[in-house]
Enzyme design. Structure first.
Site, PDB file in Angstrom:
ATOM      1  N   CYS A   1      -0.757   0.209  -6.455  1.00 55.53           N
ATOM      2  CA  CYS A   1      -1.416   1.114  -5.514  1.00 55.53           C
ATOM      3  C   CYS A   1      -1.955   2.322  -6.297  1.00 55.53           C
ATOM      4  O   CYS A   1      -1.214   2.945  -7.061  1.00 55.53           O
ATOM      5  CB  CYS A   1      -0.430   1.570  -4.440  1.00 55.53           C
ATOM      6  SG  CYS A   1      -1.159   2.757  -3.298  1.00 55.53           S
TER       7      CYS A   1
ATOM      8  N   PRO B   1       0.831  -1.212   0.000  1.00 52.13           N
ATOM      9  CA  PRO B   1       0.000   0.000   0.000  1.00 52.13           C
ATOM     10  C   PRO B   1       0.863   1.259   0.000  1.00 52.13           C
ATOM     11  O   PRO B   1       2.038   1.226   0.370  1.00 52.13           O
ATOM     12  CB  PRO B   1      -0.781  -0.118   1.311  1.00 52.13           C
ATOM     13  CG  PRO B   1       0.156  -0.874   2.216  1.00 52.13           C
ATOM     14  CD  PRO B   1       0.874  -1.853   1.317  1.00 52.13           C
ATOM     15  N   CYS B   2       0.250   2.357  -0.409  1.00 51.85           N
ATOM     16  CA  CYS B   2       0.934   3.646  -0.347  1.00 51.85           C
ATOM     17  C   CYS B   2       1.173   3.998   1.112  1.00 51.85           C
ATOM     18  O   CYS B   2       0.368   3.650   1.948  1.00 51.85           O
ATOM     19  CB  CYS B   2       0.090   4.717  -1.020  1.00 51.85           C
ATOM     20  SG  CYS B   2       0.029   4.522  -2.810  1.00 51.85           S
ATOM     21  N   PRO B   3       2.270   4.602   1.458  1.00 55.53           N
ATOM     22  CA  PRO B   3       3.294   5.227   0.627  1.00 55.53           C
ATOM     23  C   PRO B   3       4.499   4.324   0.341  1.00 55.53           C
ATOM     24  O   PRO B   3       5.539   4.817  -0.064  1.00 55.53           O
ATOM     25  CB  PRO B   3       3.708   6.434   1.461  1.00 55.53           C
ATOM     26  CG  PRO B   3       3.659   5.917   2.868  1.00 55.53           C
ATOM     27  CD  PRO B   3       2.460   4.986   2.883  1.00 55.53           C
TER      28      PRO B   3
END
Length: 160
Positions: A42, A15-17
């Protein structure tokens, strides 16, 4: 996608970041002008990368959706010897659908002197492929192109 990457980082499933943080770490270790190919699934990666690139001076040279739904980004470390050409004229065609950007670029180029450079800015989804094909057909010399924001492309075209 031109794959002249020095190193590839696949952050699929993260997932981000995480994609941005991984890219930052690797780009910081590259020499000026070298390129990282980042693969991510993502949805927020594009926004993160373009904001970071504007802040750091690095460039997102290209982004391309892959068949598996992921996106590949080519990120160049700042300080490249190959600087962005200085345009004689800028044509901002954001908001205009294809073939409008090519039609207007053709008109402008016809009025320019041989060797002069036109900077074309477009957010038409088909512009990257259209401009590249148009240039290959001999209409103009495509010196450089890159994505400056999510879906926004800059093209540097030289009048032959």
């Amino acid at each position: 996608m031109t794959d002249n990457a020095t190193v590839t980082l696949d952050t699929s499933g993260l997932p981000c970041p995480a994609p941005l943080l991984g890219a930052k770490k690797l780009v910081d270790d590259l020499q000026p002008g070298q390129v990282l190919k980042l693969i991510s699934d993502c949805q927020g990666t594009a926004d993160d990368l373009f904001a970071w690139a504007r802040y750091t001076g690095n460039q997102v040279l290209e982004s391309k959706k892959l068949a598996d739904g992921k996106t590949a980004y080519l990120i160049q470390r700042a300080g490249s010897a190959a600087a962005t050409p200085i345009p004689h004229v800028t044509l901002d065609m954001r908001g205009v659908s294809c073939p409008g950007p090519i039609v207007q670029a053709k008109k402008l180029l016809e009025g320019m002197k041989a060797g002069e450079v036109l900077q074309l800015v477009s957010d038409c989804p088909g512009s990257a492929d259209d401009i590249a094909s148009w240039a290959r057909a001999g209409a103009a010399e495509l010196l450089f192109s890159h994505e400056t924001g999510k879906g926004i492309h800059e093209f540097y075209l030289r009048r032959k």
